[in-house]
Design a protein around this motif. Structure first.
Motif, PDB file in Angstrom:
ATOM      1  N   LEU A 169      -6.394  76.139  32.985  1.00 52.24           N
ATOM      2  CA  LEU A 169      -7.121  74.871  32.900  1.00 52.24           C
ATOM      3  C   LEU A 169      -6.542  73.871  33.894  1.00 52.24           C
ATOM      4  CD1 LEU A 169      -9.023  72.799  31.529  1.00 52.24           C
ATOM      5  CD2 LEU A 169      -7.198  72.371  29.890  1.00 52.24           C
ATOM      6  N   GLN A 179      -4.335  66.959  32.430  1.00 52.80           N
ATOM      7  CA  GLN A 179      -4.301  68.391  32.754  1.00 52.80           C
ATOM      8  C   GLN A 179      -4.558  68.613  34.236  1.00 52.80           C
ATOM      9  OE1 GLN A 179      -3.329  70.651  30.456  1.00 52.80           O
ATOM     10  NE2 GLN A 179      -3.156  68.971  29.000  1.00 52.80           N
ATOM     11  N   ARG A 219      -9.916  64.806  28.059  1.00 46.02           N
ATOM     12  CA  ARG A 219      -9.071  65.997  27.965  1.00 46.02           C
ATOM     13  C   ARG A 219      -8.348  66.108  26.632  1.00 46.02           C
ATOM     14  NH1 ARG A 219     -10.762  69.169  31.522  1.00 46.02           N
ATOM     15  NH2 ARG A 219     -10.839  70.246  29.539  1.00 46.02           N
ATOM     16  N   ASP A 262      -9.141  68.666  24.045  1.00 46.57           N
ATOM     17  CA  ASP A 262      -8.602  70.029  24.070  1.00 46.57           C
ATOM     18  C   ASP A 262      -7.606  70.230  22.924  1.00 46.57           C
ATOM     19  OD1 ASP A 262     -10.032  70.622  26.370  1.00 46.57           O
ATOM     20  OD2 ASP A 262      -8.392  69.961  27.676  1.00 46.57           O
ATOM     21  N   ARG A 271      -9.550  70.390  19.587  1.00 43.79           N
ATOM     22  CA  ARG A 271     -10.328  71.630  19.519  1.00 43.79           C
ATOM     23  C   ARG A 271      -9.425  72.817  19.213  1.00 43.79           C
ATOM     24  NH1 ARG A 271     -13.766  71.773  24.213  1.00 43.79           N
ATOM     25  NH2 ARG A 271     -11.850  72.146  25.361  1.00 43.79           N
ATOM     26  N   GLU A 272      -8.272  72.863  19.847  1.00 47.82           N
ATOM     27  CA  GLU A 272      -7.391  73.999  19.626  1.00 47.82           C
ATOM     28  C   GLU A 272      -6.673  73.901  18.290  1.00 47.82           C
ATOM     29  OE1 GLU A 272      -5.210  75.848  22.838  1.00 47.82           O
ATOM     30  OE2 GLU A 272      -5.970  74.308  24.186  1.00 47.82           O
TER      31      GLU A 272
END
Lengths: 594, 542
Positions: free
Chosen positions: A70, A244, A282, A285, A288-289
């Motif tokens: 990513l 990121q 970002r 992320d 979401r994870e």
């Protein structure tokens, strides 16, 4: 009982405002952190908050990490922008897509530090594609390497190009030695175009581009393995933590001017970076994870029983993406509570605010979709509240829920407790199969009958099954319910409608034997325990630092501090999540044993 | 055969030795690039003919009764002549004993008809029956439904849509990965260690630990764009003029310079031992890249044209599907015959086949995703009791047999060395996700090639123990105890030159899980003889 992954932090959470075991935190405190390691070394970190940790002065070992895929992808895109070579995007993108995606058996893909032949081939393909693209276009050659590249590419011209290009590629100014090495590629045998191409190919294959190389900081006075990262490394830590991607021009400027090495300059840059749109995008992320939002594999819309359950909801029909709407809701809600209307972490568990603009999802909740402006609607009182009771964390593939799965997710993901997976080789055949349908039994009754009274099962199931039973207040689509409808699997006929029981001893804290009365009460118990915030702290720091805090050191100290800040109802997640870049461990690298 | 197609002479080098040399020489080599091509080739590498492993996988149900021969005559009869009930399945009864035990065999040439070996294994395979091996009776032992890597030994991938007990099994690499990181299979890597291809679904059937035994196991991604496949295999490779030595790729010098940067970093005192190990791994992989760039190909190697970049999607446009498969097969064949890779997997998630109207002779695109709704490839598998659905499934699989498998076999059957062809020196394996209707008994297995003479080809091998009861049957298959699929995996590993010490893990004989957890013994065969689980399939070898 399952062991806790945050055992070290747990005791202090009973008294959130009292202090820390081994560490003490000054909420919102600022001031240069000066740490005195046992060996007498001193690391001074302007911008770091003053965390006092009993005898702890070093972070965990920071291994050499490659850019996650990513990060690599974002960096290549930003590099092309900085070079004025966006026209190459179409030819470079297929090469980038050939690099294996980040993946790991655990959460947080960015921790995947493996490299393979496909990575190396991909890095080369990208480097060659950019080099080829620049070499093939006289206009682009001038844009990237300067007008002088067209007329001979002499040493001065090459040096000028390298100073700019290597700064971007290496994320720090190149050393004179490096420039000399690269100038050797302009050997007179290669044409100017070939020389520029060669420089691009080598630089973009270099460890300085592909890895986070942090070897240029200042070592502690008597501890060579403890490094204070230098301003350029700090700029990269900021940009890669929140964007990121590579630092932007401002970060490079602040690193070059020395402002990033001052407390005021660093704090100002942190604020700018954290409030940048890239951070707001970002940071999802992480959510979401952490919340496993990518794990859902879709509704089984072909099953007659599922179709019966979902009748009228248009699931799977063209133009309708229910799970996508559910994930978007979590994205919008976390963004709202972190950035736009900052709230405390506990509000994520208790809010009735409904941010979805999707009529499909709003209908599942029994609420009006948000119009996109004005006040947000609220989900019906008494039915659901925070993120645990939103569709993305409730959706199941089949018409029947799986309370074991739901309960295990809460224990493992939301409370960060370790639950061992069952070993099929030690269990009787069929042990792991879902219980068969029974028109006279609710899902809870069928599942509990499978494990109740069996000490082999109860040993683990006692820790999480009830959590799933409480969540039986929601069906596979996340709709609130007080009865459960049983459908014929073959033809979808309604066979029975049974009252459900959503009470039980959830034991969020092991000593809590009082039954919870339902999902909203479960939320309150979790808030009271502080375990949600502690788990969020542990998870976010793992995500940011790309390593798990182990042992008793500055990492665990940061974990403990962040748990306290997140659990403070007067502190917002905006404050807390940006605070990770103020911990002493953010400014240091501990080199592992040689 | 094309006698003009000769094996290229790849440049061989032991990359590890070279890296150690670079380390020892220090920074001097930064200024004095030292090319692999300057090193002498090991004698063994110059003479040994490499083996290749190609696995093609189709999905969901396979019509077991239509996959296997249903020939009678010339001394052969159908099972129906001997058995009643569900054992009377309309397929050919074999009687010649095989490898001891209750197993049987027959020459494929005895069973071939003008229309092929079976309803699915159509006539385009007929020219190659002497190089084929058809195997019946391979059973997955773990309880499994839809999966990615079962046919190669990994059962960890039941999807959440169809949870299964095997999902909890220990992750192990698939056998292609055991081969990919075996120094016996790859004394040196000629180009790309492996290639994974698919259409639609990007997850491959391959699971890897990158050769780090005991390390984390990761599912590999497949290439879906022919351009990516071309770049993987041939980026930077130039074909020399006829008679000229292989062209030197100038980027080898650049990679050498990159290696210098990695070596410089590994000498930095602020790198830990673990960091140095990571850099060493990277350097090794750079050497592989260097060889890919620099090995060149012989003038006799036919480089394919660089294909256009093509997007991946879940569509079923028949032209798109066929165009991509044609390109993929040509690229695979070029990759093998030019010795750019020796391991390929192909996930056939998309294929052509008939439409729902039996009177319509047109071919339609079919996509196997997790969508089980009627009419989709997966949906047809759920509709097993419907003859029209079975007709469509048969057509899809016959298309795979004739337009993918047979074409691949044909193009590989060109002379490599002496009388042997690339096909002879390869093992091309067509397997399936499951057996009939999501059941993992008698999972299909068709082989082509002999892996350099390790397998005696031209036979139909039946490992079903027909003396046992039939536990279960449907219109498209039956469940009678066969032999653990694990033993097939052992056969492949051994045919590729590996020994048990190269692949056995944790003291367990053979390869892959033998757990039957989740299977009701009254409903399914579970009582396999595991005493020979470390042995290959009896009678398969030459």
């Amino acid at each position: 009982m399952p062991t806790s992954r945050w055992t070290a932090a747990a005791p202090m959470l009973a008294a959130l405002s009292v202090g820390l075991t081994g560490c003490s935190a000054e909420l919102g405190g600022t001031g240069e952190s000066t740490l005195e390691p046992p060996g007498g070394s001193v690391i001074q970190s302007p911008g770091a908050i003053a965390l006092e940790c009993e005898g702890q002065s070093e972070p965990g070992v920071g291994p050499l990490m490659k850019l996650s895929t990513l990060q690599y992808r974002s960096t290549v895109a930003d590099l092309l922008t900085e070079l004025g070579a966006l026209v190459l995007t179409d030819s470079v993108e297929p090469m980038v897509s050939g690099i294996p995606a980040d993946s790991t058996g655990e959460i947080f893909k960015g921790r995947d530090n493996r490299i393979s032949a496909e990575h190396i081939q991909g890095y080369y393909n990208v480097a060659a594609a950019i080099g080829d693209g620049v070499a093939a276009s006289p206009e682009l050659l001038v844009t990237v390497a300067g007008a002088c590249a067209e007329s001979g590419f002499d040493a001065a011209c090459a040096r000028s190009f390298l100073e700019r290009f290597l700064l971007l590629a290496f994320r720090r100014p190149p050393t004179e030695e490096a420039i000399t090495e690269y100038l050797a590629l302009n050997d007179g045998v290669r044409t100017p175009t070939e020389a520029v191409r060669a420089m691009i190919v080598v630089a973009l294959s270099s460890p300085r581009f592909v890895y986070h190389v942090e070897v240029d900081g200042t070592a502690a006075t008597s501890n060579e393995s403890l490094l204070a990262v230098d301003p350029y490394e700090l700029a990269s830590r900021l940009s890669y933590t929140f964007w990121q991607s590579m630092p932007d021009a401002t970060l490079f400027e602040k690193a070059a001017s020395g402002e990033l090495a001052t407390e005021a300059g660093y704090v100002a840059e942190l604020e700018r970076v954290f409030n940048d749109e890239r951070s707001k995008t970002r940071i999802f992320d992480f959510w979401r994870e952490w919340l496993l939002l990518d794990k859902f594999t879709g509704f089984e819309t072909g099953r007659p029983a599922f179709q019966a359950l979902a009748e009228g909801e248009m699931i799977g029909e063209e133009g309708h993406d229910h799970y996508g709407d559910m994930v978007r809701e979590i994205e919008d809600l976390t963004r709202l509570f972190v950035f736009d209307q900052p709230k405390a972490a506990r509000d994520l568990l208790t809010t009735r605010v409904s941010v979805t603009t999707s009529p499909d999802l709003a209908r599942l909740y029994g609420v009006e979709p948000w119009s996109g402006s004005g006040p947000y609607p609220e989900v019906p009182e008494g039915e659901r509240a925070g993120i645990l009771q939103r569709g993305a964390l409730l959706a199941a593939n089949l018409e029947q829920t799986n309370p074991f799965h739901r309960g295990a997710v809460v224990r493992r993901t939301i409370l960060c407790e370790s639950l061992p997976s069952p070993d099929p080789n030690t269990l009787p055949p069929g042990s792991l199969d879902p219980p068969p349908l029974d028109v006279a039994s609710t899902t809870r009754q069928r599942f509990s009958a499978k494990v109740d009274g069996n000490p082999l099962c109860e040993r683990c199931h006692g820790a999480f099954s009830t959590l799933g039973y409480v969540m039986e207040a929601y069906d596979s689509l996340g709709r609130y319910r007080t009865t459960e409808r049983i459908f014929d699997e073959e033809n979808g006929a309604l066979l029975a409608e049974l009252p459900i029981d959503v009470t039980g001893v959830a034991a969020i804290q092991s000593a809590d034997e009082a039954p919870v009365t339902g999902p909203l009460d479960l939320n309150d118990r979790i808030v009271e325990s502080g375990r949600f915030e502690a788990c969020m702290a542990e998870s976010f720091l793992t995500y940011v630092m790309r390593r798990v805090a182990e042992g008793n050191n500055l990492d665990s100290c940061a974990n403990a501090d962040l748990a306290v800040v997140l659990a403070d109802p007067n502190s917002t997640m905006h404050t807390a999540l940006s605070r990770v870049a103020r911990y002493p461990s953010f400014f240091q690298r501990k080199v592992g044993p040689r | 055969m094309n006698p003009k197609a000769l094996r290229p002479a790849p440049v061989q080098i032991d990359g590890r030795s070279r890296r150690m040399f670079l380390k020892g020489a220090g920074g001097l080599l930064l200024a004095l690039p030292f090319l692999d091509s300057l090193l002498p080739q090991p004698a063994s590498a110059q003479t040994a003919i490499p083996k290749r492993f190609i696995c093609m996988k189709s999905f969901s149900t396979q019509l077991v009764k239509r996959w296997h021969p249903a020939f009678s005559g010339n001394g052969y009869q159908l099972h129906d002549a001997v058995y009643g009930g569900s054992k009377a399945d309309g397929t050919t009864l074999l009687t010649a004993p095989l490898g001891g035990g209750p197993y049987t065999q027959a020459p494929l040439s005895d069973l071939v008809t003008p229309s092929g070996l079976s309803a699915i294994l159509g006539a385009k395979l007929n020219p190659f029956v002497d190089k084929l091996t058809l195997i019946r009776g391979l059973d997955f032992l773990p309880t499994v439904n839809h999966n990615f890597g079962g046919l190669l030994g990994n059962f960890s991938s039941c999807t959440n849509a169809t949870p299964c007990t095997a999902d909890s099994l220990l992750d192990v690499p698939t056998i292609d990965q055991v081969l990919a990181y075996s120094p016996k299979f790859y004394p040196s890597v000629p180009g790309l260690r492996q290639l994974h291809i698919s259409q639609g679904v990007v997850d491959s059937m391959s699971y890897t630990d990158y050769g780090q035994v005991g390390g984390a196991v990761e599912q590999m991604k497949a290439r879906t764009n022919p351009r990516d496949v071309f770049n993987d295999l041939f980026a930077g490779v130039t074909l020399p003029d006829s008679g000229a030595p292989p062209a030197e790729n100038p980027d080898r010098l650049l990679v050498d310079k990159v290696v210098g940067e990695y070596n410089a970093l590994r000498r930095n005192t602020r790198m830990s031992a673990a960091d140095v190990q990571k850099l060493d791994q990277h350097i090794d992989l750079l050497h592989e890249l260097e060889m890919r760039l620099g090995a060149g190909v012989s003038a006799s190697c036919s480089l394919p044209a660089e294909p256009d970049s093509m997007d991946n999607d879940s569509g079923t446009d028949p032209t798109d599907i066929k165009t991509k498969w044609d390109l993929f097969i040509d690229l695979v064949v070029a990759g093998i015959t030019c010795d750019r890779t020796r391991i390929v997997t192909m996930g056939v998630h998309k294929a052509l086949g008939p439409g729902p109207d039996p009177s319509d002779s047109a071919l339609y695109g079919h996509y196997h995703s997790e969508d089980a709704s009627g009419g989709t490839w997966h949906g047809l598998a759920h509709d097993w009791s419907n003859e029209n659905a079975r007709r469509m499934l048969e057509g899809i699989n016959r298309w795979i047999a004739e337009e993918l498998f047979a074409k691949l076999v044909e193009k590989l059957d060109v002379v490599e060395s002496g009388d042997s062809t690339f096909l002879d020196n390869s093992l091309v394996y067509w397997g399936n996700e499951l057996g009939f209707n999501h059941i993992a008994y008698s999972v299909p297995c068709l082989l082509a090639g002999s892996a350099g003479g390790a397998i005696r080809t031209g036979r139909y091998l039946d490992y079903v123990d027909w003396s046992q009861n039939a536990y279960f049957s449907q219109e498209d298959g039956n469940v009678i105890r066969g032999i653990p699929h694990n033993r097939f995996l052992v056969s492949v590993l051994q045919a590729m030159g590996l020994s048990p010490e190269d692949y056995e893990r944790d003291g367990q004989a053979g390869y892959g899980s033998t757990s039957t957890a989740g299977k009701d013994p009254s409903a399914w065969p579970v009582n396999y003889d595991l005493s020979q689980i470390g042995q290959g399939l009896p009678g398969l070898g030459a």
